[in-house]
Scaffold this active site. Structure first.
Site, PDB file in Angstrom:
ATOM      1  N   GLU A 187      -8.380  -5.472   4.641  1.00  0.00           N
ATOM      2  CA  GLU A 187      -8.188  -5.119   3.234  1.00  0.00           C
ATOM      3  C   GLU A 187      -6.968  -5.823   2.645  1.00  0.00           C
ATOM      4  OE1 GLU A 187      -8.975  -1.185   4.887  1.00  0.00           O
ATOM      5  OE2 GLU A 187      -9.502  -0.583   2.838  1.00  0.00           O
ATOM      6  N   ARG A 236     -14.292  14.838   8.115  1.00  0.00           N
ATOM      7  CA  ARG A 236     -15.032  15.208   6.895  1.00  0.00           C
ATOM      8  C   ARG A 236     -16.509  15.427   7.215  1.00  0.00           C
ATOM      9  NH1 ARG A 236     -12.706  10.364   4.125  1.00  0.00           N
ATOM     10  NH2 ARG A 236     -10.697  10.981   3.267  1.00  0.00           N
ATOM     11  N   ARG A 296      -2.638  -1.987  -3.455  1.00  0.00           N
ATOM     12  CA  ARG A 296      -3.850  -1.190  -3.279  1.00  0.00           C
ATOM     13  C   ARG A 296      -3.754   0.003  -4.225  1.00  0.00           C
ATOM     14  NH1 ARG A 296      -5.571   3.347   0.439  1.00  0.00           N
ATOM     15  NH2 ARG A 296      -7.807   3.261   0.158  1.00  0.00           N
ATOM     16  N   HIS A 354     -13.404   2.784  -0.047  1.00  0.00           N
ATOM     17  CA  HIS A 354     -13.379   1.680   0.938  1.00  0.00           C
ATOM     18  C   HIS A 354     -13.922   0.401   0.298  1.00  0.00           C
ATOM     19  CE1 HIS A 354     -13.936   4.773   4.443  1.00  0.00           C
ATOM     20  NE2 HIS A 354     -12.644   4.523   4.262  1.00  0.00           N
ATOM     21  N   ASN A 371       0.877  -1.171   0.000  1.00  0.00           N
ATOM     22  CA  ASN A 371       0.000   0.000   0.000  1.00  0.00           C
ATOM     23  C   ASN A 371       0.917   1.225   0.000  1.00  0.00           C
ATOM     24  OD1 ASN A 371      -1.822   2.047   0.432  1.00  0.00           O
ATOM     25  ND2 ASN A 371      -2.762   1.128   2.250  1.00  0.00           N
TER      26      ASN A 371
END
Ligand code: ADP
Length: 400
Positions: A385, A240, A91, A180, A7
Protein backbone atom coordinates in the site's frame (compact mmCIF):
# COMPACT_ATOMS: atom_id res chain seq x y z
CA UNK A 1 12.25 11.94 -6.79
CA UNK A 2 11.76 11.03 -3.11
CA UNK A 3 8.31 10.61 -1.57
CA UNK A 4 7.52 10.40 2.14
CA UNK A 5 4.51 8.16 2.89
CA UNK A 6 2.62 8.79 6.13
CA UNK A 7 0.01 6.57 7.78
CA UNK A 8 -1.23 8.45 10.85
CA UNK A 9 -3.34 6.63 13.44
CA UNK A 10 -4.84 8.10 16.59
CA UNK A 11 -1.72 7.36 18.67
CA UNK A 12 0.79 6.28 16.03
CA UNK A 13 2.46 7.57 12.89
CA UNK A 14 4.10 5.13 10.46
CA UNK A 15 6.30 6.35 7.63
CA UNK A 16 8.40 5.26 4.65
CA UNK A 17 10.75 7.32 2.51
CA UNK A 18 10.72 5.90 -1.02
CA UNK A 19 13.09 6.66 -3.90
CA UNK A 20 10.82 6.70 -6.95
CA UNK A 21 13.60 6.04 -9.46
CA UNK A 22 14.17 2.56 -8.01
CA UNK A 23 11.01 2.30 -5.85
CA UNK A 24 13.36 1.28 -3.02
CA UNK A 25 12.47 2.03 0.61
CA UNK A 26 15.30 4.26 1.88
CA UNK A 27 14.05 4.33 5.48
CA UNK A 28 10.94 3.43 7.39
CA UNK A 29 9.67 3.49 10.93
CA UNK A 30 7.00 4.49 13.39
CA UNK A 31 6.23 6.83 16.25
CA UNK A 32 4.18 4.99 18.84
CA UNK A 33 2.14 6.02 21.88
CA UNK A 34 1.69 9.62 20.69
CA UNK A 35 0.09 11.56 23.55
CA UNK A 36 0.54 8.60 25.92
CA UNK A 37 3.42 8.07 28.41
CA UNK A 38 6.19 5.80 27.06
CA UNK A 39 6.26 7.17 23.51
CA UNK A 40 9.13 6.40 21.13
CA UNK A 41 10.37 6.59 17.57
CA UNK A 42 11.77 3.48 15.85
CA UNK A 43 13.68 4.24 12.64
CA UNK A 44 14.89 1.49 10.30
CA UNK A 45 17.41 1.73 7.47
CA UNK A 46 18.35 -1.46 5.67
CA UNK A 47 21.86 -2.68 6.56
CA UNK A 48 21.95 -0.59 9.76
CA UNK A 49 20.85 -1.25 13.32
CA UNK A 50 17.42 0.13 14.24
CA UNK A 51 17.57 3.60 15.78
CA UNK A 52 15.21 3.91 18.75
CA UNK A 53 14.53 7.23 20.51
CA UNK A 54 12.41 7.15 23.67
CA UNK A 55 11.09 10.65 24.19
CA UNK A 56 7.79 12.38 24.96
CA UNK A 57 5.70 12.76 21.77
CA UNK A 58 2.73 14.87 22.93
CA UNK A 59 1.24 15.39 19.46
CA UNK A 60 1.54 14.38 15.79
CA UNK A 61 3.44 17.57 14.88
CA UNK A 62 6.23 16.52 17.25
CA UNK A 63 6.17 13.03 15.70
CA UNK A 64 6.67 14.49 12.20
CA UNK A 65 9.53 16.67 13.49
CA UNK A 66 11.20 13.58 15.01
CA UNK A 67 10.83 11.72 11.71
CA UNK A 68 12.44 14.67 9.87
CA UNK A 69 15.34 14.68 12.38
CA UNK A 70 15.87 10.93 11.97
CA UNK A 71 15.80 11.15 8.17
CA UNK A 72 18.53 13.84 8.04
CA UNK A 73 20.63 12.62 10.99
CA UNK A 74 24.37 12.28 10.25
CA UNK A 75 24.52 8.67 11.55
CA UNK A 76 21.24 6.99 10.68
CA UNK A 77 19.75 9.48 8.22
CA UNK A 78 19.35 8.82 4.50
CA UNK A 79 19.08 12.39 3.13
CA UNK A 80 21.04 15.59 3.78
CA UNK A 81 18.07 17.91 4.09
CA UNK A 82 14.27 17.70 4.04
CA UNK A 83 14.46 19.71 0.77
CA UNK A 84 15.21 16.32 -0.82
CA UNK A 85 11.65 15.17 -0.01
CA UNK A 86 9.59 16.11 -3.06
CA UNK A 87 6.12 15.46 -1.64
CA UNK A 88 4.23 13.63 1.09
CA UNK A 89 1.55 10.97 0.49
CA UNK A 90 -1.00 10.26 3.22
CA UNK A 91 -3.20 7.23 3.75
CA UNK A 92 -6.73 8.54 4.43
CA UNK A 93 -9.48 6.09 5.29
CA UNK A 94 -12.67 7.70 4.05
CA UNK A 95 -13.24 10.00 1.10
CA UNK A 96 -17.01 9.45 1.25
CA UNK A 97 -18.83 9.84 -2.08
CA UNK A 98 -16.59 12.73 -3.12
CA UNK A 99 -13.22 11.18 -3.97
CA UNK A 100 -12.76 8.31 -6.39
CA UNK A 101 -9.07 9.11 -6.83
CA UNK A 102 -6.10 10.46 -4.92
CA UNK A 103 -5.85 14.25 -4.75
CA UNK A 104 -3.40 17.03 -3.82
CA UNK A 105 -4.52 18.38 -0.44
CA UNK A 106 -5.97 21.89 -0.19
CA UNK A 107 -8.46 23.47 2.23
CA UNK A 108 -11.43 21.89 0.38
CA UNK A 109 -9.92 18.41 0.65
CA UNK A 110 -9.35 18.90 4.38
CA UNK A 111 -12.95 20.08 4.78
CA UNK A 112 -14.25 16.92 3.08
CA UNK A 113 -12.01 14.64 5.19
CA UNK A 114 -13.49 16.43 8.21
CA UNK A 115 -17.05 16.02 6.89
CA UNK A 116 -16.52 12.25 6.85
CA UNK A 117 -15.34 11.97 10.47
CA UNK A 118 -18.68 10.25 11.19
CA UNK A 119 -18.00 7.48 8.65
CA UNK A 120 -14.37 6.94 9.71
CA UNK A 121 -14.46 7.95 13.38
CA UNK A 122 -11.24 6.16 14.37
CA UNK A 123 -9.17 7.01 11.30
CA UNK A 124 -10.21 10.22 9.53
CA UNK A 125 -9.44 12.57 12.47
CA UNK A 126 -5.99 10.98 12.87
CA UNK A 127 -5.35 11.09 9.10
CA UNK A 128 -6.19 14.81 9.03
CA UNK A 129 -3.96 15.43 12.04
CA UNK A 130 -1.10 13.75 10.13
CA UNK A 131 -1.65 16.02 7.11
CA UNK A 132 -1.76 19.16 9.28
CA UNK A 133 1.37 18.06 11.14
CA UNK A 134 3.24 17.73 7.83
CA UNK A 135 1.96 21.11 6.64
CA UNK A 136 3.28 22.67 9.85
CA UNK A 137 6.63 20.84 9.82
CA UNK A 138 7.29 21.28 6.07
CA UNK A 139 5.53 24.46 4.89
CA UNK A 140 5.01 24.69 1.15
CA UNK A 141 5.52 20.97 0.50
CA UNK A 142 2.73 19.23 -1.45
CA UNK A 143 0.63 16.70 0.47
CA UNK A 144 -1.47 14.10 -1.33
CA UNK A 145 -4.44 12.23 0.17
CA UNK A 146 -4.84 8.60 -0.96
CA UNK A 147 -8.23 7.24 0.08
CA UNK A 148 -8.88 3.66 1.14
CA UNK A 149 -12.42 3.99 -0.22
CA UNK A 150 -11.44 5.40 -3.64
CA UNK A 151 -11.15 2.04 -5.46
CA UNK A 152 -14.67 1.01 -4.40
CA UNK A 153 -16.18 4.23 -5.78
CA UNK A 154 -16.15 2.67 -9.26
CA UNK A 155 -18.77 0.10 -8.13
CA UNK A 156 -22.03 0.41 -10.08
CA UNK A 157 -25.17 1.55 -8.26
CA UNK A 158 -26.61 -1.97 -8.17
CA UNK A 159 -23.52 -3.14 -6.24
CA UNK A 160 -23.20 -0.28 -3.76
CA UNK A 161 -26.87 0.32 -2.90
CA UNK A 162 -28.29 -1.33 0.22
CA UNK A 163 -31.87 -2.61 -0.05
CA UNK A 164 -33.15 -0.21 2.60
CA UNK A 165 -35.34 2.92 2.18
CA UNK A 166 -33.73 5.21 -0.38
CA UNK A 167 -33.95 8.23 1.94
CA UNK A 168 -31.02 6.87 4.03
CA UNK A 169 -28.73 7.00 1.01
CA UNK A 170 -29.92 10.55 0.28
CA UNK A 171 -29.76 11.83 3.84
CA UNK A 172 -26.72 10.05 5.27
CA UNK A 173 -24.80 8.56 2.30
CA UNK A 174 -25.49 5.06 3.67
CA UNK A 175 -24.16 2.75 0.96
CA UNK A 176 -21.40 0.25 0.42
CA UNK A 177 -17.94 1.86 0.08
CA UNK A 178 -15.41 -0.96 0.45
CA UNK A 179 -12.05 -0.67 2.22
CA UNK A 180 -8.49 -1.95 1.63
CA UNK A 181 -8.97 -0.08 -1.67
CA UNK A 182 -5.32 0.92 -2.00
CA UNK A 183 -4.33 -2.74 -1.67
CA UNK A 184 -6.98 -4.02 -4.13
CA UNK A 185 -5.97 -1.31 -6.60
CA UNK A 186 -2.25 -2.12 -6.31
CA UNK A 187 -2.65 -5.91 -6.42
CA UNK A 188 -5.16 -6.01 -9.29
CA UNK A 189 -2.86 -3.85 -11.47
CA UNK A 190 0.27 -5.82 -10.49
CA UNK A 191 -1.57 -9.06 -11.30
CA UNK A 192 -2.47 -7.79 -14.78
CA UNK A 193 1.21 -6.96 -15.40
CA UNK A 194 2.84 -9.93 -13.70
CA UNK A 195 0.39 -12.45 -15.14
CA UNK A 196 0.40 -10.78 -18.60
CA UNK A 197 -3.39 -10.92 -18.37
CA UNK A 198 -4.39 -8.24 -20.87
CA UNK A 199 -5.82 -4.79 -20.20
CA UNK A 200 -9.43 -5.87 -19.65
CA UNK A 201 -8.73 -8.86 -17.44
CA UNK A 202 -11.36 -9.99 -14.95
CA UNK A 203 -9.53 -10.28 -11.64
CA UNK A 204 -10.63 -11.39 -8.18
CA UNK A 205 -8.29 -10.22 -5.41
CA UNK A 206 -8.53 -12.00 -2.04
CA UNK A 207 -6.94 -9.68 0.57
CA UNK A 208 -6.76 -12.14 3.47
CA UNK A 209 -5.16 -10.72 6.58
CA UNK A 210 -6.41 -9.93 10.04
CA UNK A 211 -8.86 -7.71 8.20
CA UNK A 212 -10.07 -9.53 5.09
CA UNK A 213 -11.86 -8.41 1.95
CA UNK A 214 -12.30 -9.50 -1.63
CA UNK A 215 -12.77 -7.50 -4.82
CA UNK A 216 -13.84 -8.10 -8.40
CA UNK A 217 -12.38 -5.79 -11.01
CA UNK A 218 -12.27 -5.56 -14.78
CA UNK A 219 -9.11 -3.95 -16.16
CA UNK A 220 -8.30 -2.71 -12.65
CA UNK A 221 -11.70 -0.98 -12.26
CA UNK A 222 -13.74 -2.17 -9.28
CA UNK A 223 -16.99 -4.02 -10.04
CA UNK A 224 -17.73 -5.13 -6.48
CA UNK A 225 -15.95 -5.48 -3.15
CA UNK A 226 -16.98 -7.19 0.05
CA UNK A 227 -16.68 -4.53 2.77
CA UNK A 228 -19.60 -2.14 3.12
CA UNK A 229 -20.46 1.06 4.94
CA UNK A 230 -17.86 -0.11 7.44
CA UNK A 231 -15.20 -2.86 7.29
CA UNK A 232 -17.57 -5.25 9.15
CA UNK A 233 -19.31 -6.63 6.05
CA UNK A 234 -18.11 -9.53 3.93
CA UNK A 235 -15.57 -12.22 4.75
CA UNK A 236 -14.96 -13.81 8.13
CA UNK A 237 -11.89 -12.02 9.60
CA UNK A 238 -9.49 -12.30 12.54
CA UNK A 239 -12.00 -10.82 14.96
CA UNK A 240 -14.85 -9.54 12.72
CA UNK A 241 -17.95 -11.58 11.90
CA UNK A 242 -18.34 -10.39 8.31
CA UNK A 243 -21.83 -10.95 6.80
CA UNK A 244 -24.46 -11.66 9.44
CA UNK A 245 -28.24 -11.44 9.79
CA UNK A 246 -28.77 -8.05 11.54
CA UNK A 247 -31.52 -9.67 13.61
CA UNK A 248 -28.76 -11.53 15.49
CA UNK A 249 -27.76 -8.18 16.99
CA UNK A 250 -31.31 -7.50 18.22
CA UNK A 251 -31.58 -11.04 19.62
CA UNK A 252 -28.32 -10.75 21.61
CA UNK A 253 -29.37 -7.29 22.85
CA UNK A 254 -32.65 -8.70 24.18
CA UNK A 255 -31.17 -11.88 25.66
CA UNK A 256 -28.08 -10.30 27.28
CA UNK A 257 -29.38 -6.83 28.12
CA UNK A 258 -26.72 -5.23 25.93
CA UNK A 259 -27.13 -2.16 23.75
CA UNK A 260 -26.43 -2.09 20.00
CA UNK A 261 -23.00 -0.47 20.45
CA UNK A 262 -21.87 -3.30 22.73
CA UNK A 263 -23.06 -5.95 20.28
CA UNK A 264 -21.40 -4.21 17.31
CA UNK A 265 -18.22 -4.13 19.37
CA UNK A 266 -18.56 -7.91 19.82
CA UNK A 267 -19.09 -8.36 16.04
CA UNK A 268 -15.95 -6.25 15.39
CA UNK A 269 -13.58 -7.37 18.12
CA UNK A 270 -14.63 -10.74 19.55
CA UNK A 271 -16.00 -12.57 16.52
CA UNK A 272 -14.42 -14.00 13.36
CA UNK A 273 -11.97 -16.88 13.82
CA UNK A 274 -11.28 -15.61 17.35
CA UNK A 275 -14.91 -15.96 18.39
CA UNK A 276 -15.70 -19.09 16.38
CA UNK A 277 -12.69 -20.96 17.78
CA UNK A 278 -13.88 -20.29 21.34
CA UNK A 279 -11.38 -17.48 21.89
CA UNK A 280 -8.12 -19.11 20.76
CA UNK A 281 -6.67 -16.23 18.73
CA UNK A 282 -7.13 -13.74 15.89
CA UNK A 283 -3.93 -15.16 14.40
CA UNK A 284 -4.52 -17.87 11.78
CA UNK A 285 -1.30 -19.65 12.77
CA UNK A 286 -2.56 -20.22 16.32
CA UNK A 287 -5.97 -21.41 15.16
CA UNK A 288 -4.34 -23.72 12.58
CA UNK A 289 -2.10 -25.22 15.30
CA UNK A 290 -5.13 -25.86 17.53
CA UNK A 291 -7.01 -27.45 14.60
CA UNK A 292 -4.02 -29.71 13.90
CA UNK A 293 -4.11 -30.78 17.56
CA UNK A 294 -7.73 -31.84 17.16
CA UNK A 295 -9.62 -28.76 18.36
CA UNK A 296 -13.00 -29.04 16.62
CA UNK A 297 -14.02 -25.37 16.93
CA UNK A 298 -10.68 -24.23 15.46
CA UNK A 299 -11.21 -26.52 12.49
CA UNK A 300 -14.76 -25.25 11.94
CA UNK A 301 -13.53 -21.62 12.09
CA UNK A 302 -10.94 -22.25 9.35
CA UNK A 303 -13.35 -24.33 7.25
CA UNK A 304 -15.95 -21.54 7.49
CA UNK A 305 -13.35 -18.92 6.57
CA UNK A 306 -12.34 -20.83 3.41
CA UNK A 307 -16.00 -21.57 2.56
CA UNK A 308 -16.97 -17.89 2.79
CA UNK A 309 -14.06 -16.85 0.52
CA UNK A 310 -15.05 -19.57 -1.98
CA UNK A 311 -18.69 -18.37 -1.97
CA UNK A 312 -17.58 -14.80 -2.72
CA UNK A 313 -15.32 -15.98 -5.54
CA UNK A 314 -18.36 -17.75 -7.03
CA UNK A 315 -20.51 -14.65 -6.67
CA UNK A 316 -17.89 -12.37 -8.20
CA UNK A 317 -17.29 -14.76 -11.10
CA UNK A 318 -21.02 -14.47 -11.83
CA UNK A 319 -20.92 -10.67 -11.41
CA UNK A 320 -18.19 -10.44 -14.08
CA UNK A 321 -19.50 -13.31 -16.23
CA UNK A 322 -16.13 -15.03 -15.85
CA UNK A 323 -12.76 -14.66 -14.21
CA UNK A 324 -9.24 -14.61 -15.65
CA UNK A 325 -7.26 -14.58 -12.41
CA UNK A 326 -7.74 -15.27 -8.71
CA UNK A 327 -5.09 -13.47 -6.67
CA UNK A 328 -4.09 -13.98 -3.03
CA UNK A 329 -2.53 -11.20 -0.94
CA UNK A 330 -1.95 -9.91 2.65
CA UNK A 331 -0.71 -11.88 5.69
CA UNK A 332 -2.71 -15.09 5.16
CA UNK A 333 -3.02 -14.82 1.38
CA UNK A 334 0.73 -14.34 0.88
CA UNK A 335 1.98 -16.88 3.42
CA UNK A 336 -0.59 -19.57 4.15
CA UNK A 337 -0.33 -22.19 1.39
CA UNK A 338 -2.72 -24.51 3.21
CA UNK A 339 -5.50 -21.93 3.33
CA UNK A 340 -4.95 -21.09 -0.35
CA UNK A 341 -5.19 -24.81 -1.11
CA UNK A 342 -8.34 -25.20 0.98
CA UNK A 343 -10.05 -22.32 -0.86
CA UNK A 344 -8.97 -23.58 -4.28
CA UNK A 345 -10.52 -27.01 -3.56
CA UNK A 346 -13.88 -25.37 -4.33
CA UNK A 347 -12.79 -24.12 -7.76
CA UNK A 348 -12.98 -27.34 -9.81
CA UNK A 349 -16.12 -26.11 -11.60
CA UNK A 350 -14.10 -23.17 -12.95
CA UNK A 351 -11.42 -25.46 -14.34
CA UNK A 352 -9.00 -23.71 -11.97
CA UNK A 353 -6.27 -25.80 -10.41
CA UNK A 354 -3.11 -25.04 -8.47
CA UNK A 355 0.23 -26.83 -8.55
CA UNK A 356 0.61 -27.98 -4.94
CA UNK A 357 4.43 -27.90 -5.01
CA UNK A 358 4.56 -24.36 -6.39
CA UNK A 359 1.81 -23.32 -3.95
CA UNK A 360 3.81 -24.66 -0.98
CA UNK A 361 7.00 -22.98 -2.18
CA UNK A 362 5.34 -19.57 -2.69
CA UNK A 363 5.59 -17.29 0.34
CA UNK A 364 5.56 -13.52 0.26
CA UNK A 365 6.71 -13.20 -3.34
CA UNK A 366 4.99 -12.79 -6.71
CA UNK A 367 4.15 -16.18 -8.19
CA UNK A 368 1.74 -17.94 -10.52
CA UNK A 369 0.63 -21.00 -8.54
CA UNK A 370 -1.86 -22.48 -11.02
CA UNK A 371 -1.07 -25.48 -13.23
CA UNK A 372 -0.14 -24.88 -16.87
CA UNK A 373 -3.56 -26.11 -18.06
CA UNK A 374 -5.64 -24.30 -15.42
CA UNK A 375 -8.43 -22.26 -17.08
CA UNK A 376 -7.93 -19.48 -14.50
CA UNK A 377 -4.54 -18.07 -13.48
CA UNK A 378 -4.06 -18.26 -9.72
CA UNK A 379 -1.44 -15.94 -8.27
CA UNK A 380 0.22 -14.72 -5.10
CA UNK A 381 0.97 -10.98 -5.27
CA UNK A 382 2.33 -9.30 -2.10
CA UNK A 383 0.44 -6.10 -1.39
CA UNK A 384 2.32 -2.82 -1.00
CA UNK A 385 0.00 0.00 0.00
CA UNK A 386 2.89 2.38 0.75
CA UNK A 387 4.29 2.01 -2.76
CA UNK A 388 0.84 2.62 -4.25
CA UNK A 389 0.51 5.81 -2.15
CA UNK A 390 4.00 6.90 -3.23
CA UNK A 391 3.25 6.26 -6.92
CA UNK A 392 0.00 8.29 -6.78
CA UNK A 393 1.79 11.09 -4.93
CA UNK A 394 4.64 11.17 -7.45
CA UNK A 395 2.22 11.21 -10.41
CA UNK A 396 0.07 13.99 -8.97
CA UNK A 397 2.95 16.23 -7.93
CA UNK A 398 5.47 15.66 -10.75
CA UNK A 399 4.45 18.84 -12.58
CA UNK A 400 3.60 21.10 -9.63
P1 ADP B 1 -3.63 -6.66 8.92
O1 ADP B 1 -2.85 -5.71 8.03
O2 ADP B 1 -5.09 -6.73 8.58
O3 ADP B 1 -3.37 -6.55 10.38
P2 ADP B 1 -1.92 -8.69 7.76
O4 ADP B 1 -2.19 -8.63 6.30
O5 ADP B 1 -0.62 -8.15 8.25
O6 ADP B 1 -3.15 -8.12 8.56
O7 ADP B 1 -2.05 -10.21 8.20
C1 ADP B 1 -1.80 -10.58 9.53
C2 ADP B 1 -2.25 -12.01 9.71
O8 ADP B 1 -1.62 -12.85 8.75
C3 ADP B 1 -1.85 -12.57 11.05
O9 ADP B 1 -2.85 -12.36 12.00
C4 ADP B 1 -1.72 -14.04 10.77
O10 ADP B 1 -2.93 -14.64 11.11
C5 ADP B 1 -1.56 -14.16 9.28
N1 ADP B 1 -0.30 -14.80 8.91
C6 ADP B 1 0.92 -14.26 8.76
N2 ADP B 1 1.82 -15.19 8.40
C7 ADP B 1 1.16 -16.37 8.31
C8 ADP B 1 1.50 -17.71 7.98
N3 ADP B 1 2.75 -18.05 7.67
N4 ADP B 1 0.53 -18.65 8.01
C9 ADP B 1 -0.72 -18.32 8.33
N5 ADP B 1 -1.12 -17.07 8.64
C10 ADP B 1 -0.21 -16.11 8.64
Amino acid sequence: MKILVINAGSSSLKYQLIDMETEAVLAKGACERIGIPGSKLTHKVSGKEDFVKETPIPEHKVAVELVMEALIDADHGVIKSTDEIDAVGHRVLHGGTVYCDSIVVNEDVKRIIREYFDLGPLHNPANLTGIEACEAAMPGKANVAVFDTAFGMAMPEKAYTYAIPHEYLEKYSIRRYGFHGTSHNFVSHEAIQFGALGDNAKVIVCHLGNGASISASIGGKCVDTSMGLTPLEGLIMGSRSGDIDPAVAQYICNKEGKDINEVLNIFNKQSGILGMSGGISTDFRDVQKAADEGNHLAKVALDAFAYRVAKYIGAYTAAMNGVDAIVFTAGVGENDARMRGQIMEYMGYLGAAIDEDINKASRGKEAVISTADSKVKVMVIPTNEELMIARDTANLTANL
